[in-house]
Write an enzyme that holds these catalytic residues in place. Structure first.
Site, PDB file in Angstrom:
ATOM      1  N   ARG A  79     -23.947  15.451 -21.781  1.00  0.00           N
ATOM      2  CA  ARG A  79     -23.750  16.831 -22.802  1.00  0.00           C
ATOM      3  C   ARG A  79     -23.845  16.147 -24.231  1.00  0.00           C
ATOM      4  O   ARG A  79     -23.526  15.375 -24.716  1.00  0.00           O
ATOM      5  CB  ARG A  79     -22.066  16.947 -22.587  1.00  0.00           C
ATOM      6  CG  ARG A  79     -21.816  17.881 -23.568  1.00  0.00           C
ATOM      7  CD  ARG A  79     -20.300  18.437 -23.505  1.00  0.00           C
ATOM      8  NE  ARG A  79     -19.867  19.461 -24.666  1.00  0.00           N
ATOM      9  CZ  ARG A  79     -19.080  19.172 -25.421  1.00  0.00           C
ATOM     10  NH1 ARG A  79     -18.233  18.453 -25.348  1.00  0.00           N
ATOM     11  NH2 ARG A  79     -18.790  20.323 -26.186  1.00  0.00           N
ATOM     12  N   HIS A 122     -21.970  23.039 -32.026  1.00  0.00           N
ATOM     13  CA  HIS A 122     -21.053  21.882 -32.335  1.00  0.00           C
ATOM     14  C   HIS A 122     -20.913  21.820 -33.823  1.00  0.00           C
ATOM     15  O   HIS A 122     -21.126  20.682 -34.431  1.00  0.00           O
ATOM     16  CB  HIS A 122     -21.358  20.509 -31.454  1.00  0.00           C
ATOM     17  CG  HIS A 122     -20.250  19.851 -31.339  1.00  0.00           C
ATOM     18  ND1 HIS A 122     -19.964  19.365 -30.051  1.00  0.00           N
ATOM     19  CD2 HIS A 122     -19.426  19.165 -32.058  1.00  0.00           C
ATOM     20  CE1 HIS A 122     -18.787  18.382 -30.210  1.00  0.00           C
ATOM     21  NE2 HIS A 122     -18.562  18.371 -31.443  1.00  0.00           N
ATOM     22  N   GLU A 167     -14.954  23.923 -29.068  1.00  0.00           N
ATOM     23  CA  GLU A 167     -13.751  23.691 -29.895  1.00  0.00           C
ATOM     24  C   GLU A 167     -13.511  24.791 -30.950  1.00  0.00           C
ATOM     25  O   GLU A 167     -13.619  24.728 -32.072  1.00  0.00           O
ATOM     26  CB  GLU A 167     -13.551  22.434 -30.618  1.00  0.00           C
ATOM     27  CG  GLU A 167     -13.759  21.221 -29.783  1.00  0.00           C
ATOM     28  CD  GLU A 167     -13.190  19.952 -30.050  1.00  0.00           C
ATOM     29  OE1 GLU A 167     -13.117  19.830 -31.259  1.00  0.00           O
ATOM     30  OE2 GLU A 167     -12.931  19.091 -29.309  1.00  0.00           O
ATOM     31  N   ASN A 317     -11.523  20.065 -23.660  1.00  0.00           N
ATOM     32  CA  ASN A 317     -11.567  18.884 -24.487  1.00  0.00           C
ATOM     33  C   ASN A 317     -10.054  18.454 -24.717  1.00  0.00           C
ATOM     34  O   ASN A 317      -9.323  18.987 -25.207  1.00  0.00           O
ATOM     35  CB  ASN A 317     -12.082  18.831 -25.788  1.00  0.00           C
ATOM     36  CG  ASN A 317     -13.723  18.909 -25.576  1.00  0.00           C
ATOM     37  OD1 ASN A 317     -14.213  19.007 -24.751  1.00  0.00           O
ATOM     38  ND2 ASN A 317     -14.362  19.401 -26.823  1.00  0.00           N
ATOM     39  N   TYR A 319      -7.439  15.201 -25.733  1.00  0.00           N
ATOM     40  CA  TYR A 319      -7.229  13.866 -26.339  1.00  0.00           C
ATOM     41  C   TYR A 319      -5.548  13.452 -26.423  1.00  0.00           C
ATOM     42  O   TYR A 319      -5.246  12.350 -26.180  1.00  0.00           O
ATOM     43  CB  TYR A 319      -7.773  13.921 -27.910  1.00  0.00           C
ATOM     44  CG  TYR A 319      -9.191  13.958 -27.906  1.00  0.00           C
ATOM     45  CD1 TYR A 319      -9.938  12.769 -27.591  1.00  0.00           C
ATOM     46  CD2 TYR A 319      -9.975  14.987 -27.855  1.00  0.00           C
ATOM     47  CE1 TYR A 319     -11.265  12.648 -27.574  1.00  0.00           C
ATOM     48  CE2 TYR A 319     -11.227  15.027 -27.911  1.00  0.00           C
ATOM     49  CZ  TYR A 319     -12.076  13.832 -27.832  1.00  0.00           C
ATOM     50  OH  TYR A 319     -13.332  14.040 -27.777  1.00  0.00           O
ATOM     51  N   GLU A 375     -14.972  16.773 -22.946  1.00  0.00           N
ATOM     52  CA  GLU A 375     -14.409  15.505 -23.882  1.00  0.00           C
ATOM     53  C   GLU A 375     -12.978  14.917 -23.670  1.00  0.00           C
ATOM     54  O   GLU A 375     -11.984  15.519 -23.466  1.00  0.00           O
ATOM     55  CB  GLU A 375     -14.470  15.904 -25.299  1.00  0.00           C
ATOM     56  CG  GLU A 375     -15.496  16.163 -25.990  1.00  0.00           C
ATOM     57  CD  GLU A 375     -15.465  16.508 -27.540  1.00  0.00           C
ATOM     58  OE1 GLU A 375     -14.764  15.987 -28.242  1.00  0.00           O
ATOM     59  OE2 GLU A 375     -16.487  17.286 -27.788  1.00  0.00           O
TER      60      GLU A 375
HETATM   61  O1  IFM Z   1     -15.677  13.802 -32.356  1.00  0.00           O
HETATM   62  C1  IFM Z   1     -15.045  14.982 -32.147  1.00  0.00           C
HETATM   63  C2  IFM Z   1     -15.955  15.938 -31.640  1.00  0.00           C
HETATM   64  O2  IFM Z   1     -16.958  16.114 -32.442  1.00  0.00           O
HETATM   65  C3  IFM Z   1     -15.273  17.076 -31.061  1.00  0.00           C
HETATM   66  N1  IFM Z   1     -14.069  16.871 -30.355  1.00  0.00           N
HETATM   67  C4  IFM Z   1     -13.272  15.664 -30.751  1.00  0.00           C
HETATM   68  C5  IFM Z   1     -13.998  14.389 -31.099  1.00  0.00           C
HETATM   69  C6  IFM Z   1     -12.950  13.493 -31.732  1.00  0.00           C
HETATM   70  O3  IFM Z   1     -12.438  13.888 -32.897  1.00  0.00           O
END
Ligand code: IFM
Length: 469
Positions: A79, A122, A167, A317, A319, A375
């Site tokens: 990606r 992006h 995002e 995404n 985290y 992500e």
């Molecule tokens: O690096 C970023 C990415 O560009 C978008 N999502 C989160 C990642 C980590 O912060």
């Protein structure tokens, strides 16, 4: 190392992800125009240490070697994002050399047997559009569609997976209200308008995509229950959007904290999920915005049917989680509370269970569409010792999150793939090069690539999965 406990169904896509401004460099090459991140990173005080994406990982020149390395690691899908200012450096001026770069990139991926997955936006908006208001200006949504159409036509038939936006929360609220990302503004009305126009541009691009590639294909069913992704005949181009979503927890079970949880969830998650999947903004958050900003006249009555156009998949995404208590400050009166678990080098709490909860919630409240984790990954304090990078914390992070993905799939969840963020260490926005997310270490002085232990771990996991099916 064996990975029997992480045995995914046949057809699960093993990927990795990057983004143009974070890795390409070559900002003045082949007619590329200026983006808002060039302007922002060159503005003193905006990015740690004055770091910029001018050179980044020099991927623009090294893409062949990078793809070769992906192939060696057994990566099935890559990606990446297209830099809009390479395609339209000036208003209405198509730059063939910019498109050529992505043509070569896609060809190289296909040659290596790697499925390209393109993100159209992006965050590197052409500066000339920002000069006209950026995403606050409704016209930017129409310019996005022209750009998207151009890329669809040039690369469409060779790219099975298309993501309109990465995002939108970051590209709107973090950029126009919180000011941490380009263009670095502090204005809530601007942020709400930006979010709205980004979503509108997404829906308009989906329409353009259908006009180009025909009716919506039948949605992919859960793996193991029908045709699997990647099987013959399945490579029709599909389109979706990627949201950054957090599972939000209340700090206590008091009604006040629970109300704060709901507000934070509305701000971060529902503000995007609701219009996309329910065709309406959440009433509670709309009320807060109406009170704070008053004039939401940029939202037109016929926008929501466009925003909620049926898509083919949702990109997620993920985290970290968010823990909140009732507070006194800000629009949402929410106080962020440390969750208490271990954190990554970003200071983000590691909470894999929340990924499972998030996926289950999406299925229960929003959609049965296929989901891809577009992500997931961790920044760690990586160091090279004797030419090697040992990153056991990253391996543990990835393994724990993949286990939650598998748990969701085993319960019938429609999850089709996983993209590690990131393939390479890269320009981590306002943090510059200080945060390393890659499974491949980049020595920024020499541009040497050193696969970390996690890259070999991922390779072995992919191999073990493919061997078992
Ligand atoms: O690096 C970023 C990415 O560009 C978008 N999502 C989160 C990642 C980590 O912060």
């Amino acid at each position: 190392m064996t990975h029997r406990h992480l045995q995914f169904p046949r057809g699960f896509v093993w990927g990795t992800a990057t983004a143009s401004y974070q890795i390409e460099g070559a900002v003045h090459e082949d007619g590329r125009g200026v983006s808002i991140w060039d302007t922002f990173s060159h503005t003193p005080g905006k990015v740690y240490g004055g770091h910029t994406g001018d050179v980044a990982c020099d991927h623009y020149h090294r893409y062949k070697d990078d793809i070769h390395l992906m192939k060696e690691l057994g990566i099935q899908s890559y990606r990446f994002s297209v830099a809009w200012p390479r395609i339209f450096p000036e208003p209405g001026q198509l730059n063939a050399k910019g498109l050529d770069f992505y043509r070569r990139l896609v060809d190289e991926l296909l040659k290596a047997g790697i499925r390209p997955a393109i993100t159209l936006y992006h965050w590197d908006l052409p500066q000339y559009l920002q000069d006209q208001g950026g995403w606050v200006n409704r016209d930017t949504a129409h310019r996005f569609v022209e750009y998207a159409q151009t890329v669809f036509r040039a690369l469409g038939k060779d790219v099975p997976m298309w993501i309109t936006h990465n995002e939108p929360w970051c590209a709107s609220f973090l950029s126009y209200a919180i000011g941490e990302h380009a263009p670095g503004h502090h204005d809530w009305r601007e942020a709400i308008a930006a979010a709205h126009h980004i979503l509108l541009s997404h829906g308009l691009a989906v329409d353009a995509f259908r006009a180009e590639f025909g009716a919506r294909p039948a949605p992919l069913t859960p793996l193991g229950q029908g045709a699997a992704a990647g099987e013959a005949g399945d490579d029709v181009p599909r389109i979706g959007i990627t949201l950054n979503l957090n599972h939000v927890w209340a700090a206590s079970n008091s009604p006040e904290d629970e109300a704060a949880r709901r507000r934070q969830d509305g701000f971060f998650n529902r503000w995007f999920l609701d219009p996309l999947f329910k065709g309406a903004y959440p009433a509670d958050i709309l009320e807060i915005y109406e009170r704070a900003v008053a004039d939401l006249g940029f939202m037109r009555s016929d926008d929501l049917p466009v925003i909620s156009r049926p898509i083919d998949f949702l990109g997620v995404n993920y985290y970290s989680r968010d823990v909140v208590a009732a507070g006194d400050e800000g629009l949402f009166k929410v106080r962020h509370v440390p969750g208490g678990g271990p954190v990554t080098a970003m200071g983000w709490e590691i909470h894999p269970e929340s990924l499972y909860r998030l996926l289950s919630r999406i299925r229960d409240e929003y959609t049965a569409l296929p989901i891809y984790i577009t992500e997931n990954g961790a920044a760690c304090q990586d160091v090279v010792v004797n030419g090697r990078v040992e990153d056991p914390d990253r391996i543990a992070y990835l393994e724990a999150h993949l286990a939650q993905c598998l748990r969701f799939i085993e319960e019938g969840g429609n999850l089709h793939g996983y993209y590690v963020w990131s393939f390479l260490d890269n320009f981590e926005w306002a943090h510059g090069y200080t945060k390393r997310f890659g499974i491949v270490y980049v020595d920024y002085d020499t541009q040497a690539r050193i696969p970390k232990a996690s890259a070999y771990w991922y390779r072995d996991l992919i191999q073990a999965n493919l061997a078992m099916v």
